[in-house]
Design a protein around this motif. Structure first.
Motif, PDB file in Angstrom:
ATOM      1  N   GLN A  79      -8.815   7.671 -10.260  1.00 57.74           N
ATOM      2  CA  GLN A  79      -9.929   6.735 -10.153  1.00 57.74           C
ATOM      3  C   GLN A  79      -9.637   5.567  -9.213  1.00 57.74           C
ATOM      4  OE1 GLN A  79     -10.841   5.636 -14.210  1.00 57.74           O
ATOM      5  NE2 GLN A  79     -11.887   7.572 -14.625  1.00 57.74           N
ATOM      6  N   GLY A  80      -8.501   5.662  -8.503  1.00 56.32           N
ATOM      7  CA  GLY A  80      -8.139   4.578  -7.593  1.00 56.32           C
ATOM      8  C   GLY A  80      -8.615   4.826  -6.181  1.00 56.32           C
ATOM      9  N   ARG A  81      -7.987   4.146  -5.233  1.00 57.49           N
ATOM     10  CA  ARG A  81      -8.350   4.255  -3.828  1.00 57.49           C
ATOM     11  C   ARG A  81      -8.036   5.649  -3.294  1.00 57.49           C
ATOM     12  NH1 ARG A  81      -8.390  -0.999  -1.455  1.00 57.49           N
ATOM     13  NH2 ARG A  81      -8.930  -0.025   0.545  1.00 57.49           N
ATOM     14  N   THR A  82      -8.850   6.116  -2.353  1.00 55.91           N
ATOM     15  CA  THR A  82      -8.658   7.439  -1.771  1.00 55.91           C
ATOM     16  C   THR A  82      -8.671   7.330  -0.239  1.00 55.91           C
ATOM     17  OG1 THR A  82     -11.037   7.915  -1.823  1.00 55.91           O
ATOM     18  CG2 THR A  82      -9.730   8.632  -3.724  1.00 55.91           C
ATOM     19  N   GLY A  83      -8.138   8.372   0.419  1.00 54.42           N
ATOM     20  CA  GLY A  83      -8.106   8.414   1.872  1.00 54.42           C
ATOM     21  C   GLY A  83      -6.702   8.214   2.399  1.00 54.42           C
ATOM     22  N   TYR A  99       0.866  -1.172   0.000  1.00 52.47           N
ATOM     23  CA  TYR A  99       0.000   0.000   0.000  1.00 52.47           C
ATOM     24  C   TYR A  99       0.909   1.230   0.000  1.00 52.47           C
ATOM     25  CZ  TYR A  99      -3.971  -2.984   1.321  1.00 52.47           C
ATOM     26  OH  TYR A  99      -4.956  -3.941   1.351  1.00 52.47           O
ATOM     27  N   TRP A 100       0.843   2.011  -1.085  1.00 51.48           N
ATOM     28  CA  TRP A 100       1.700   3.204  -1.184  1.00 51.48           C
ATOM     29  C   TRP A 100       0.792   4.427  -1.247  1.00 51.48           C
ATOM     30  CZ3 TRP A 100       5.663   4.379  -5.686  1.00 51.48           C
ATOM     31  CH2 TRP A 100       6.490   5.454  -5.296  1.00 51.48           C
ATOM     32  N   GLY A 101       0.944   5.315  -0.287  1.00 58.34           N
ATOM     33  CA  GLY A 101       0.088   6.479  -0.200  1.00 58.34           C
ATOM     34  C   GLY A 101       0.793   7.772  -0.536  1.00 58.34           C
ATOM     35  N   ILE A 106      -1.394  -1.667  -4.164  1.00 64.25           N
ATOM     36  CA  ILE A 106      -2.594  -0.858  -3.921  1.00 64.25           C
ATOM     37  C   ILE A 106      -2.161   0.600  -3.696  1.00 64.25           C
ATOM     38  CG2 ILE A 106      -4.660  -0.512  -2.494  1.00 64.25           C
ATOM     39  CD1 ILE A 106      -2.776  -3.784  -2.160  1.00 64.25           C
ATOM     40  N   PRO A 107      -2.221   1.452  -4.730  1.00 61.41           N
ATOM     41  CA  PRO A 107      -1.906   2.877  -4.535  1.00 61.41           C
ATOM     42  C   PRO A 107      -3.099   3.601  -3.910  1.00 61.41           C
ATOM     43  CG  PRO A 107      -2.435   2.452  -6.840  1.00 61.41           C
ATOM     44  CD  PRO A 107      -2.514   1.123  -6.135  1.00 61.41           C
ATOM     45  N   VAL A 108      -2.808   4.558  -3.018  1.00 56.57           N
ATOM     46  CA  VAL A 108      -3.860   5.270  -2.290  1.00 56.57           C
ATOM     47  C   VAL A 108      -3.535   6.759  -2.283  1.00 56.57           C
ATOM     48  CG1 VAL A 108      -5.136   5.460  -0.116  1.00 56.57           C
ATOM     49  CG2 VAL A 108      -4.138   3.257  -0.784  1.00 56.57           C
ATOM     50  N   ILE A 109      -4.507   7.586  -2.686  1.00 55.91           N
ATOM     51  CA  ILE A 109      -4.302   9.038  -2.786  1.00 55.91           C
ATOM     52  C   ILE A 109      -5.270   9.750  -1.837  1.00 55.91           C
ATOM     53  CG2 ILE A 109      -4.424  11.036  -4.321  1.00 55.91           C
ATOM     54  CD1 ILE A 109      -2.024   9.167  -4.783  1.00 55.91           C
ATOM     55  N   SER A 110      -4.746  10.710  -1.062  1.00 56.73           N
ATOM     56  CA  SER A 110      -5.575  11.366  -0.046  1.00 56.73           C
ATOM     57  C   SER A 110      -6.167  12.695  -0.501  1.00 56.73           C
ATOM     58  CB  SER A 110      -4.756  11.589   1.231  1.00 56.73           C
ATOM     59  OG  SER A 110      -3.664  12.458   0.986  1.00 56.73           O
ATOM     60  N   ASP A 111      -5.492  13.435  -1.388  1.00 61.01           N
ATOM     61  CA  ASP A 111      -5.935  14.796  -1.728  1.00 61.01           C
ATOM     62  C   ASP A 111      -5.899  15.044  -3.235  1.00 61.01           C
ATOM     63  OD1 ASP A 111      -6.304  15.893   1.006  1.00 61.01           O
ATOM     64  OD2 ASP A 111      -4.153  15.522   1.159  1.00 61.01           O
ATOM     65  N   ALA A 112      -6.443  14.132  -4.010  1.00 63.38           N
ATOM     66  CA  ALA A 112      -6.448  14.300  -5.458  1.00 63.38           C
ATOM     67  C   ALA A 112      -7.288  15.514  -5.866  1.00 63.38           C
ATOM     68  CB  ALA A 112      -6.983  13.043  -6.133  1.00 63.38           C
ATOM     69  N   LEU A 113      -6.832  16.202  -6.903  1.00 70.06           N
ATOM     70  CA  LEU A 113      -7.593  17.298  -7.497  1.00 70.06           C
ATOM     71  C   LEU A 113      -8.357  16.781  -8.709  1.00 70.06           C
ATOM     72  CD1 LEU A 113      -4.909  20.140  -7.356  1.00 70.06           C
ATOM     73  CD2 LEU A 113      -6.672  19.583  -5.655  1.00 70.06           C
ATOM     74  N   ALA A 114      -9.353  17.550  -9.124  1.00 68.56           N
ATOM     75  CA  ALA A 114     -10.150  17.140 -10.284  1.00 68.56           C
ATOM     76  C   ALA A 114      -9.269  16.915 -11.503  1.00 68.56           C
ATOM     77  CB  ALA A 114     -11.224  18.183 -10.577  1.00 68.56           C
ATOM     78  N   GLU A 115      -8.250  17.750 -11.636  1.00 75.04           N
ATOM     79  CA  GLU A 115      -7.366  17.649 -12.811  1.00 75.04           C
ATOM     80  C   GLU A 115      -6.531  16.367 -12.806  1.00 75.04           C
ATOM     81  OE1 GLU A 115      -3.731  20.529 -11.501  1.00 75.04           O
ATOM     82  OE2 GLU A 115      -5.772  21.245 -11.152  1.00 75.04           O
TER      83      GLU A 115
END
Length: 346
Positions: free
Chosen positions: A283-287, A242-244, A270-279
């Motif tokens: 479409q992956g995991r968030t938080g 899990y890479w955030g 499992i990649p995880v993004i906490s603060d993605a912008l609309a740009e």
């Protein structure tokens, strides 16, 4: 004056002078206690004083709270003895045979896979054989006597330069030097000196449990070293990484992780993004990355977890995995990437 320290579980004893910490004394005498930052920020060296008294130097409240201290909790990296002691501490097996040395190196290449991450390749002298365990780190020895620690990102058995991943912290003494925010800036062919190998963050090969790696930002570096070593040794233990990051660009070697997933039947990414912008069109995991682990694994009883990144992530993972997912305390291994700001939370 010196004091005698006894480890409750093993009965081993060592002496500590008033001017050194318990961790320094233990390592000096060949007793390997777990540690990470060595500056009171990460909590990796936390144990208990069962008998006797210590005084603590500067440390983060998140690593050792006042309540912990009242209950006998101790950070061995910043604790000085005031009497003979009986302590409760985990001992680390497997790191004691590697000599810690001071080594010169030449900067071979500097590449920037993202705007705030630099990958340094360090060439050692031709006759130099630097031995380390996958996951360990080194400390650069700076001219003013200060040190800066960075994990080694390549596997020990790989030929060629040592690889380090360095994130730019504006105002940082060494990272401003690397990123050209001060003059003169670091450049290829410059000579640096470091000491190592250091740290107790490395794979426990005596276990067959499935592994969950949890990385935040450049906390990916030592995990990369361990995974590549496992790949080279053809180890078949199930691996989940899990890479955030805050935004997708923070996962600066995402393509490499996807390649591992194709090449290794026992590996899942499992990649995880906490603060993605609309740009970013993410479409992956968030938080938060450690919460993604908890969502997928309500029980961690049968796992080993290796976590690396900022203290806030490591400490949250340590607490939540234990209290909510029943991860055995002895199966959590961590390396916190600390800065001066992390100690400002006293």
């Amino acid at each position: 004056m010196s004091f005698q320290v006894t480890l409750k579980t093993s009965g081993k004893q060592f002496t500590v002078s008033e001017d050194e910490t318990l961790l320094e004394a233990a390592l000096r005498q060949g007793i390997n206690l777990p540690y990470g930052c060595k500056n009171g920020a990460c909590g990796s060296c936390k144990g208990k004083v069962l008998e006797g008294q210590v005084s603590h130097g500067q440390h983060s409240q998140s690593a050792l709270s006042s309540a912990d201290e009242t209950a006998g909790g101790t950070l061995f990296c910043c604790a000085h003895p005031e009497s003979d002691l009986l302590i409760e501490a985990r001992e680390v097996q497997g790191a004691g045979d590697l000599a810690i040395r001071k080594v010169p190196c030449r900067v071979n290449t500097i590449t920037k896979p993202s705007a705030d991450v630099a990958i340094l390749q360090l060439q050692l002298p031709a006759a130099e054989r630097f031995q380390f365990l996958a996951g360990q780190y080194l400390e650069f020895l700076l001219k003013d006597g200060q040190r800066r620690a960075y994990s080694i990102a390549n596997a020990p058995d790989q030929e060629g330069p040592l690889e380090l991943h360095i994130r730019h912290l504006p105002g940082g003494l060494f990272t401003d030097f690397v990123f050209g925010a001060v003059s003169p800036a670091l450049k290829e062919k410059d000579i640096l000196r470091f000491e190592g190998p250091l740290g107790s963050f490395f794979l426990r090969e005596d276990s067959k449990k499935p592994i969950i790696f949890v990385a935040a930002g450049t906390g990916f570096a030592p995990i990369k070293s361990i995974i590549e070593q496992m790949q080279a040794k053809k180890m078949k233990r199930p691996i989940q990484l899990y890479w955030g990051g805050r935004r997708p660009g923070d996962l600066y070697l995402n393509d490499l992780c996807q390649t591992w997933e194709k090449e290794m039947s026992n590996f899942k990414y499992i990649p995880v993004i906490s603060d993605a912008l609309a740009e970013d069109v993410w479409q992956g995991r968030t938080g938060f990355v450690h919460q993604a682990v908890m969502a997928d694994h309500p029980s961690l009883k049968e796992f080993q977890v290796y976590a690396c990144g900022a203290p806030v992530m490591v400490n949250a993972a340590r607490e939540d995995f234990s209290s909510q997912c029943h991860l055995p305390e002895e199966e959590f291994f961590a390396d916190s990437f600390t800065s001066a700001a992390d100690l400002a939370t006293n």
